[in-house]
Design a protein around this motif. Structure first.
Motif, PDB file in Angstrom:
ATOM      1  N   VAL A  23       0.821  -1.204   0.000  1.00 30.67           N
ATOM      2  CA  VAL A  23       0.000   0.000   0.000  1.00 30.67           C
ATOM      3  C   VAL A  23       0.861   1.263   0.000  1.00 30.67           C
ATOM      4  O   VAL A  23       0.471   2.289  -0.558  1.00 30.67           O
ATOM      5  CB  VAL A  23      -0.934   0.008   1.235  1.00 30.67           C
ATOM      6  CG1 VAL A  23      -1.844   1.223   1.224  1.00 30.67           C
ATOM      7  CG2 VAL A  23      -1.765  -1.271   1.291  1.00 30.67           C
ATOM      8  N   SER A  24       2.043   1.181   0.595  1.00 34.44           N
ATOM      9  CA  SER A  24       2.878   2.365   0.824  1.00 34.44           C
ATOM     10  C   SER A  24       3.869   2.600  -0.303  1.00 34.44           C
ATOM     11  O   SER A  24       4.345   1.663  -0.938  1.00 34.44           O
ATOM     12  CB  SER A  24       3.637   2.212   2.146  1.00 34.44           C
ATOM     13  OG  SER A  24       2.763   1.891   3.200  1.00 34.44           O
ATOM     14  N   ASN A  25       4.188   3.871  -0.507  1.00 35.66           N
ATOM     15  CA  ASN A  25       5.274   4.233  -1.421  1.00 35.66           C
ATOM     16  C   ASN A  25       6.629   4.078  -0.751  1.00 35.66           C
ATOM     17  O   ASN A  25       7.645   3.865  -1.416  1.00 35.66           O
ATOM     18  CB  ASN A  25       5.112   5.688  -1.873  1.00 35.66           C
ATOM     19  CG  ASN A  25       3.794   5.941  -2.572  1.00 35.66           C
ATOM     20  OD1 ASN A  25       2.976   6.730  -2.088  1.00 35.66           O
ATOM     21  ND2 ASN A  25       3.563   5.286  -3.693  1.00 35.66           N
ATOM     22  N   PHE A  26       6.636   4.179   0.591  1.00 32.13           N
ATOM     23  CA  PHE A  26       7.884   4.186   1.343  1.00 32.13           C
ATOM     24  C   PHE A  26       7.604   3.576   2.713  1.00 32.13           C
ATOM     25  O   PHE A  26       6.655   3.978   3.392  1.00 32.13           O
ATOM     26  CB  PHE A  26       8.382   5.632   1.494  1.00 32.13           C
ATOM     27  CG  PHE A  26       9.755   5.788   2.085  1.00 32.13           C
ATOM     28  CD1 PHE A  26      10.870   5.886   1.275  1.00 32.13           C
ATOM     29  CD2 PHE A  26       9.929   5.860   3.459  1.00 32.13           C
ATOM     30  CE1 PHE A  26      12.136   6.049   1.815  1.00 32.13           C
ATOM     31  CE2 PHE A  26      11.189   6.020   4.004  1.00 32.13           C
ATOM     32  CZ  PHE A  26      12.294   6.116   3.178  1.00 32.13           C
ATOM     33  N   VAL A  27       8.407   2.591   3.119  1.00 32.56           N
ATOM     34  CA  VAL A  27       8.145   1.873   4.373  1.00 32.56           C
ATOM     35  C   VAL A  27       9.272   2.102   5.362  1.00 32.56           C
ATOM     36  O   VAL A  27      10.450   1.893   5.037  1.00 32.56           O
ATOM     37  CB  VAL A  27       7.978   0.354   4.131  1.00 32.56           C
ATOM     38  CG1 VAL A  27       7.778  -0.384   5.460  1.00 32.56           C
ATOM     39  CG2 VAL A  27       6.807   0.087   3.201  1.00 32.56           C
ATOM     40  N   MET A  28       8.899   2.515   6.574  1.00 32.17           N
ATOM     41  CA  MET A  28       9.850   2.658   7.668  1.00 32.17           C
ATOM     42  C   MET A  28       9.655   1.505   8.650  1.00 32.17           C
ATOM     43  O   MET A  28       8.538   1.265   9.107  1.00 32.17           O
ATOM     44  CB  MET A  28       9.628   3.985   8.399  1.00 32.17           C
ATOM     45  CG  MET A  28       9.953   5.211   7.576  1.00 32.17           C
ATOM     46  SD  MET A  28       9.354   6.740   8.359  1.00 32.17           S
ATOM     47  CE  MET A  28       7.707   6.853   7.647  1.00 32.17           C
ATOM     48  N   VAL A  29      10.722   0.785   8.955  1.00 27.94           N
ATOM     49  CA  VAL A  29      10.678  -0.290   9.945  1.00 27.94           C
ATOM     50  C   VAL A  29      11.337   0.224  11.229  1.00 27.94           C
ATOM     51  O   VAL A  29      12.507   0.625  11.216  1.00 27.94           O
ATOM     52  CB  VAL A  29      11.387  -1.558   9.431  1.00 27.94           C
ATOM     53  CG1 VAL A  29      11.465  -2.608  10.544  1.00 27.94           C
ATOM     54  CG2 VAL A  29      10.651  -2.124   8.227  1.00 27.94           C
ATOM     55  N   VAL A  30      10.567   0.214  12.319  1.00 28.68           N
ATOM     56  CA  VAL A  30      11.014   0.795  13.584  1.00 28.68           C
ATOM     57  C   VAL A  30      11.389  -0.319  14.550  1.00 28.68           C
ATOM     58  O   VAL A  30      10.659  -1.294  14.718  1.00 28.68           O
ATOM     59  CB  VAL A  30       9.900   1.668  14.212  1.00 28.68           C
ATOM     60  CG1 VAL A  30      10.417   2.359  15.474  1.00 28.68           C
ATOM     61  CG2 VAL A  30       9.392   2.693  13.204  1.00 28.68           C
ATOM     62  N   CYS A  31      12.551  -0.186  15.183  1.00 27.13           N
ATOM     63  CA  CYS A  31      12.966  -1.121  16.228  1.00 27.13           C
ATOM     64  C   CYS A  31      13.607  -0.326  17.356  1.00 27.13           C
ATOM     65  O   CYS A  31      13.900   0.866  17.203  1.00 27.13           O
ATOM     66  CB  CYS A  31      13.925  -2.175  15.673  1.00 27.13           C
ATOM     67  SG  CYS A  31      15.345  -1.483  14.820  1.00 27.13           S
ATOM     68  N   ILE A  32      13.806  -0.985  18.489  1.00 26.45           N
ATOM     69  CA  ILE A  32      14.352  -0.307  19.664  1.00 26.45           C
ATOM     70  C   ILE A  32      15.372  -1.198  20.362  1.00 26.45           C
ATOM     71  O   ILE A  32      15.335  -2.418  20.227  1.00 26.45           O
ATOM     72  CB  ILE A  32      13.245   0.078  20.672  1.00 26.45           C
ATOM     73  CG1 ILE A  32      12.437  -1.165  21.082  1.00 26.45           C
ATOM     74  CG2 ILE A  32      12.345   1.157  20.133  1.00 26.45           C
ATOM     75  CD1 ILE A  32      11.455  -0.927  22.192  1.00 26.45           C
ATOM     76  N   PRO A  33      16.290  -0.592  21.106  1.00 24.88           N
ATOM     77  CA  PRO A  33      17.226  -1.381  21.903  1.00 24.88           C
ATOM     78  C   PRO A  33      16.541  -1.943  23.142  1.00 24.88           C
ATOM     79  O   PRO A  33      15.473  -1.481  23.527  1.00 24.88           O
ATOM     80  CB  PRO A  33      18.305  -0.364  22.285  1.00 24.88           C
ATOM     81  CG  PRO A  33      17.610   0.963  22.241  1.00 24.88           C
ATOM     82  CD  PRO A  33      16.564   0.857  21.174  1.00 24.88           C
ATOM     83  N   GLY A  34      17.173  -2.951  23.732  1.00 25.60           N
ATOM     84  CA  GLY A  34      16.697  -3.459  25.006  1.00 25.60           C
ATOM     85  C   GLY A  34      15.632  -4.525  24.927  1.00 25.60           C
ATOM     86  O   GLY A  34      14.921  -4.753  25.908  1.00 25.60           O
TER      87      GLY A  34
END
Length: 323
Positions: free
Chosen positions: A161-172
């Motif tokens: 669906v998206s033109n641009f995909v951001m994958v978010v992750c975090i430490p810990g």
């Protein structure tokens, strides 16, 4: 098309927020006239840039979406936000709690937030979410943000669906990239290591780089990695600058748009065929009879499906050609 629906769409295109909300509800609930409404607005779509925000649960996607939206709004962009929450497997409803973290943008002009449920779709987005993207586009939104449910490795529908995909992750979180490897690792246009103020962000960046070394082939652009913090505001301005730059250039992404159209047509076909088959089989009582036969072990599910589909001439013709 019903006159009431036509007037509602006209009002939506003039900037009436209530008409926009009513149009979305009509389409999301598949109420009478929804298909005609989608047909009527399609000619006004194709201008908005769609950004997907996905990643593991607890990665701070909602708060990050809030910060991105604030900065894009300050730059003069009109925004639509789709916040997707998981559905109950029993009631089909959802808490829709993501927008609680977006309280300071709810009253902003030119920002429209719609909470939606996944409706049990494993990939994180139902067909109605695709339709809502179209509606927000037709309503004149410059940028649409889709914040997904955070289902983990299987949540890859957002790329369709998206033109641009951001994958978010975090430490810990133990193995820092456990939740984003496999399929979801391959859909990212940008990796965001959020909550960088907690420490351990550099290790996550190194982990992602290590996986990209293994899965990025020669000649394929390597997704960049950015560190952000919604507490200290680290990296947020730079992130939004990158998004704006992409939004200005995205018109050239013809092949991406072609793939989106293919996926949308296939999704609609699957839905229509499924409902047609279900209604036909339920209407003549053959389905309930087949269930009883399987329960009594007079038949198995696999042979039953073959037999039920055999009642449709198109399927019989296909099986004949295979032989």
């Amino acid at each position: 098309m019903q006159r009431e629906v036509s007037e509602m769409i006209d009002a939506m295109k003039r900037g009436d927020t209530r008409a926009l909300a009513r149009t979305i509800t009509l389409v999301e609930n598949r109420s009478p006239g929804w298909k005609e409404a989608m047909q009527a607005i399609y000619g006004d779509t194709g201008s908005a840039c769609v950004f997907g925000i996905t990643g593991s649960p607890g990665a701070g996607k909602s708060t990050l979406t809030n910060e991105i939206a604030l900065r894009l709004h300050d730059q003069g962009y009109s925004l639509g936000i789709i916040a997707v929450d998981p559905s109950s497997p029993f009631s089909g409803g959802a808490l829709l709690g993501d927008r609680l973290r977006m309280r300071n943008i709810c009253m902003k002009t030119d920002i429209f937030i719609r909470s939606m449920a996944t409706r049990g779709v494993l990939g994180g987005l139902c067909q109605a979410a695709r339709d809502v993207v179209r509606i927000l586009d037709a309503a004149g939104k410059d940028i649409i943000l889709i914040e997904t449910v955070g289902a983990g490795q299987d949540e890859i529908d957002v790329v369709r669906v998206s033109n641009f995909v951001m994958v978010v992750c975090i430490p810990g979180q133990g193995d820092g990239i456990q939740a984003i490897k496999a399929g979801i690792m391959e859909i990212a246009d940008l990796f965001i290591v959020n909550k960088a103020d907690l420490g351990g962000a550099d290790e996550i960046v190194a982990d992602i780089n290590g996986m990209l070394d293994l899965c990025t082939h020669n000649g394929i652009p390597r997704p960049p990695i950015m560190k952000t913090s919604t507490e200290t505001k680290e990296g947020l301005d730079a992130l939004v600058e990158n998004l704006i730059a992409y939004a200005r250039e995205r018109k050239a992404a013809t092949e991406v748009n072609r793939n989106h159209v293919k996926e949308e047509i296939l999704s609609l076909l699957e839905r229509e065929v499924f409902h047609f088959v279900r209604e036909e089989l339920s209407g003549n009582g053959r389905f309930e009879e087949a269930v009883e036969q399987v329960l009594s072990h007079r038949a198995d599910p696999y042979s039953t499906v073959e037999e039920l589909l055999g009642s449709f001439p198109l399927y019989r013709g296909m099986k004949t050609r295979e032989k």
